[in-house]
Design a protein around this motif. Structure first.
Motif, PDB file in Angstrom:
ATOM      1  N   SER A 135       0.826  -1.214   0.000  1.00 46.70           N
ATOM      2  CA  SER A 135       0.000   0.000   0.000  1.00 46.70           C
ATOM      3  C   SER A 135       0.859   1.262   0.000  1.00 46.70           C
ATOM      4  CB  SER A 135      -0.925  -0.003   1.217  1.00 46.70           C
ATOM      5  OG  SER A 135      -1.692   1.180   1.284  1.00 46.70           O
ATOM      6  N   ILE A 136       1.927   1.262   0.805  1.00 42.02           N
ATOM      7  CA  ILE A 136       2.836   2.419   0.848  1.00 42.02           C
ATOM      8  C   ILE A 136       3.445   2.667  -0.522  1.00 42.02           C
ATOM      9  CG2 ILE A 136       5.017   3.267   1.791  1.00 42.02           C
ATOM     10  CD1 ILE A 136       4.300   1.752   4.379  1.00 42.02           C
ATOM     11  N   ALA A 137       3.879   1.582  -1.172  1.00 40.23           N
ATOM     12  CA  ALA A 137       4.538   1.709  -2.473  1.00 40.23           C
ATOM     13  C   ALA A 137       3.568   2.210  -3.546  1.00 40.23           C
ATOM     14  CB  ALA A 137       5.148   0.381  -2.885  1.00 40.23           C
ATOM     15  N   GLU A 138       2.404   1.598  -3.636  1.00 38.11           N
ATOM     16  CA  GLU A 138       1.480   1.916  -4.720  1.00 38.11           C
ATOM     17  C   GLU A 138       0.749   3.236  -4.509  1.00 38.11           C
ATOM     18  OE1 GLU A 138      -0.993  -1.525  -5.323  1.00 38.11           O
ATOM     19  OE2 GLU A 138       0.591  -2.556  -6.458  1.00 38.11           O
ATOM     20  N   ASN A 139       0.738   3.748  -3.282  1.00 41.22           N
ATOM     21  CA  ASN A 139       0.085   5.024  -3.009  1.00 41.22           C
ATOM     22  C   ASN A 139       1.078   6.162  -2.765  1.00 41.22           C
ATOM     23  OD1 ASN A 139      -2.921   4.339  -2.849  1.00 41.22           O
ATOM     24  ND2 ASN A 139      -2.044   2.809  -1.479  1.00 41.22           N
ATOM     25  N   GLY A 152       2.853   6.248  -9.563  1.00 37.34           N
ATOM     26  CA  GLY A 152       2.455   5.173 -10.482  1.00 37.34           C
ATOM     27  C   GLY A 152       3.210   3.878 -10.290  1.00 37.34           C
ATOM     28  N   ILE A 153       3.620   3.591  -9.062  1.00 33.89           N
ATOM     29  CA  ILE A 153       4.337   2.344  -8.774  1.00 33.89           C
ATOM     30  C   ILE A 153       3.354   1.173  -8.781  1.00 33.89           C
ATOM     31  CG2 ILE A 153       5.591   1.055  -6.999  1.00 33.89           C
ATOM     32  CD1 ILE A 153       6.865   3.676  -6.146  1.00 33.89           C
ATOM     33  N   ILE A 204       9.882  -6.620  -2.095  1.00 30.17           N
ATOM     34  CA  ILE A 204       8.901  -6.318  -3.130  1.00 30.17           C
ATOM     35  C   ILE A 204       9.619  -6.031  -4.436  1.00 30.17           C
ATOM     36  CG2 ILE A 204       7.103  -5.466  -1.571  1.00 30.17           C
ATOM     37  CD1 ILE A 204       7.971  -2.604  -2.345  1.00 30.17           C
ATOM     38  N   SER A 205       9.046  -6.490  -5.533  1.00 31.94           N
ATOM     39  CA  SER A 205       9.493  -6.133  -6.874  1.00 31.94           C
ATOM     40  C   SER A 205       8.435  -5.220  -7.464  1.00 31.94           C
ATOM     41  CB  SER A 205       9.660  -7.391  -7.743  1.00 31.94           C
ATOM     42  OG  SER A 205      10.565  -8.296  -7.156  1.00 31.94           O
ATOM     43  N   TYR A 206       8.857  -4.192  -8.174  1.00 30.78           N
ATOM     44  CA  TYR A 206       7.874  -3.240  -8.656  1.00 30.78           C
ATOM     45  C   TYR A 206       8.348  -2.559  -9.929  1.00 30.78           C
ATOM     46  CZ  TYR A 206      10.992  -0.004  -6.163  1.00 30.78           C
ATOM     47  OH  TYR A 206      12.086   0.686  -5.709  1.00 30.78           O
ATOM     48  N   LEU A 207       7.389  -1.992 -10.636  1.00 27.02           N
ATOM     49  CA  LEU A 207       7.637  -1.231 -11.849  1.00 27.02           C
ATOM     50  C   LEU A 207       7.148   0.193 -11.643  1.00 27.02           C
ATOM     51  CD1 LEU A 207       6.342  -3.846 -14.442  1.00 27.02           C
ATOM     52  CD2 LEU A 207       8.722  -3.439 -13.807  1.00 27.02           C
ATOM     53  N   GLY A 208       7.656   1.139 -12.425  1.00 25.39           N
ATOM     54  CA  GLY A 208       7.227   2.523 -12.336  1.00 25.39           C
ATOM     55  C   GLY A 208       7.006   3.113 -13.718  1.00 25.39           C
ATOM     56  N   VAL A 209       6.173   4.118 -13.787  1.00 30.74           N
ATOM     57  CA  VAL A 209       5.885   4.766 -15.072  1.00 30.74           C
ATOM     58  C   VAL A 209       6.900   5.853 -15.396  1.00 30.74           C
ATOM     59  CG1 VAL A 209       3.435   4.264 -14.922  1.00 30.74           C
ATOM     60  CG2 VAL A 209       4.303   6.389 -13.954  1.00 30.74           C
ATOM     61  N   ASP A 267      16.681   8.364  -9.115  1.00 30.91           N
ATOM     62  CA  ASP A 267      17.079   9.580  -8.388  1.00 30.91           C
ATOM     63  C   ASP A 267      15.987  10.130  -7.485  1.00 30.91           C
ATOM     64  OD1 ASP A 267      19.491   9.415  -9.713  1.00 30.91           O
ATOM     65  OD2 ASP A 267      18.888  10.801 -11.301  1.00 30.91           O
ATOM     66  N   VAL A 268      14.732   9.887  -7.821  1.00 32.82           N
ATOM     67  CA  VAL A 268      13.630  10.506  -7.078  1.00 32.82           C
ATOM     68  C   VAL A 268      12.703   9.487  -6.434  1.00 32.82           C
ATOM     69  CG1 VAL A 268      11.658  12.076  -7.226  1.00 32.82           C
ATOM     70  CG2 VAL A 268      13.702  12.517  -8.615  1.00 32.82           C
ATOM     71  N   VAL A 269      12.131   8.606  -7.263  1.00 28.59           N
ATOM     72  CA  VAL A 269      11.068   7.713  -6.781  1.00 28.59           C
ATOM     73  C   VAL A 269      11.595   6.701  -5.764  1.00 28.59           C
ATOM     74  CG1 VAL A 269       9.270   6.079  -7.430  1.00 28.59           C
ATOM     75  CG2 VAL A 269       9.822   7.992  -8.941  1.00 28.59           C
ATOM     76  N   ASN A 270      12.686   6.017  -6.105  1.00 27.68           N
ATOM     77  CA  ASN A 270      13.213   5.001  -5.185  1.00 27.68           C
ATOM     78  C   ASN A 270      13.639   5.580  -3.830  1.00 27.68           C
ATOM     79  OD1 ASN A 270      12.711   3.029  -7.020  1.00 27.68           O
ATOM     80  ND2 ASN A 270      14.828   2.643  -7.601  1.00 27.68           N
TER      81      ASN A 270
END
Length: 405
Positions: free
Chosen positions: A78-82, A92-93, A110-115, A123-126
């Motif tokens: 939930s933390i990642a996707e929100n 957009g994770i 967790i494994s995840y993709l981003g837009v 540099d920013v999202v991770n």
């Protein structure tokens, strides 16, 4: 006719029934793929090794148990996707996989993709996701209740001990709060104040009373696999399997005969297909570890098949009379069956123990090995002999005159 009757094997005579079992497994896998396409994120559980993406590992510690895993994993997802930026826009994770791992099964990965672009993700999202997980998982924010003479901080599930009261009171004094004393009981800290806390200070007070959860450890980013790299890995994996099978065919052709080589290769393709189907059925992640397991089983399985064909070569030379191909293959398999059973069984027991007591990363390797051992035993003793008999009955082999079954 039974497969075993009156002390004799009847493999060649039952090859149609033998071929039916792999077809049933393939059918079950196909059904599972359809079901998973509606009930899971994707029909096939493909890891980031082949799809590309990112991984984040959260060490939860002793609080991660069978009972709390669902709670923690749901919270992390939930933390990642929100996750949002400063303006409240989601990054957009999309989490593609969540699993328990670690020496003591005390962590969640967790494994995840981003837009976003690769540079922005790195540099920013991770970094933002890492900090959010630290704030939400590694730290415990209390539920605060203010009154004219006290601040009551209740920490859900956190047992207070040591000099935590002294530390928190000192932090509050630095903010300008008129602290006169404190007391704590189990999960509640009550700070006495000589005057009410100003509304302008409440946000800072809330931050000051946050606790580091002593039962959890750290959040680590384990890197990134780009789509280009993952595509190259997949191509190399397929090439490795194809080259291994080609080399095996050449070796068996030289040592025995072409028909034995073709039968062995059909058996190896059977192992490859059945192992993959098993991964589909149980929705286990396909990654580089699976390729390693696949090549391992191909080598193990071909060894059992070669032993049988070695016995076939001896029986062709030694069995007198106009003996049929069916009799030769049935006799050859029977003479090597006990050896194959014992070697496969002992290996299977060891791998089973590894799968049961091993950590998640080891289990991901052990499970396809278990599927492969079973498939390899079946192919070496039933598939390869059946194919060899059919080929020998329908194609002329130079220097060998043997009647059909």
């Amino acid at each position: 006719m039974l497969l075993y009757e009156s002390g004799k094997l009847h493999i060649a005579e039952n090859r149609k029934k033998i071929m039916l079992i792999p077809l049933i497994v393939i059918l079950i896998a196909a059904i599972c793929l359809v079901v998973y396409s509606f009930t899971a994120d994707s029909a096939v559980n493909v890891g980031t090794d082949f799809t590309g993406g990112y991984k984040m590992r959260v060490k939860v510690g002793s609080r991660l148990t069978d009972e709390t895993y669902d709670e923690y994993s749901s919270k992390i997802i939930s933390i990642a996707e929100n996750l949002t930026d400063e303006e409240g826009n989601k990054y957009g994770i999309k989490v593609t996989d969540c699993e328990r791992y670690g020496t003591n099964n005390d962590s969640i990965a967790i494994s995840y993709l981003g837009v976003a672009s690769d540079d922005e993700m790195l540099d920013v999202v991770n970094p933002a996701l890492k900090q959010a997980l630290i704030d939400e998982i590694l730290y415990v924010s209390p539920e605060l209740t203010y009154s004219d003479g006290s601040i009551v901080a209740k920490y859900d599930g956190t047992i207070l001990n040591g000099n935590i009261g002294d530390i928190k009171c000192e932090q509050l004094r630095k903010l300008g709060v008129a602290v006169t004393g404190y007391e704590y009981d189990a999960d509640t800290l009550t700070v006495s104040v000589s005057s009410p806390v100003a509304d302008s200070l409440k946000d800072e007070v809330s931050k000051a009373l946050v606790l580091r959860d002593e039962y959890v450890g750290s959040v680590d980013s384990s890197g990134f696999v780009s789509s280009a790299v993952s595509s190259e890995l997949l191509q190399r994996a397929v090439l490795a399997v194809v080259l291994a099978i080609a080399c095996m065919l050449i070796y068996i052709w030289i040592r025995f005969e072409l028909l034995s080589g073709l039968a062995a290769i059909v058996a190896l393709f059977h192992d490859l297909i059945i192992m993959t189907c098993a991964m589909f059925i149980f929705h286990i992640e396909l990654n580089q570890t699976f390729i390693i397991a696949l090549v391992t089983i191909l080598g193990y399985s071909i060894n059992n098949t070669i032993i049988i064909f070695d016995r076939v070569r001896e029986n062709i030379k030694n069995m007198s009379g106009n003996i049929s191909n069916a009799v030769i293959i049935n006799t050859s398999v029977k003479s090597t069956l006990s050896r194959t059973v014992f070697s496969t069984f002992t290996t299977l027991i060891m791998v089973l123990f590894v799968a049961i007591i091993g950590v998640a990363d080891i289990r991901v390797f052990a499970l396809p090995i278990i599927f492969g051992l079973i498939a390899g035993f079946y192919s070496a003793n039933f598939i390869a002999p059946s194919v060899w008999t059919w080929l020998s009955d329908n194609f002329v082999v130079k220097g060998r005159k043997i009647k059909k079954a």
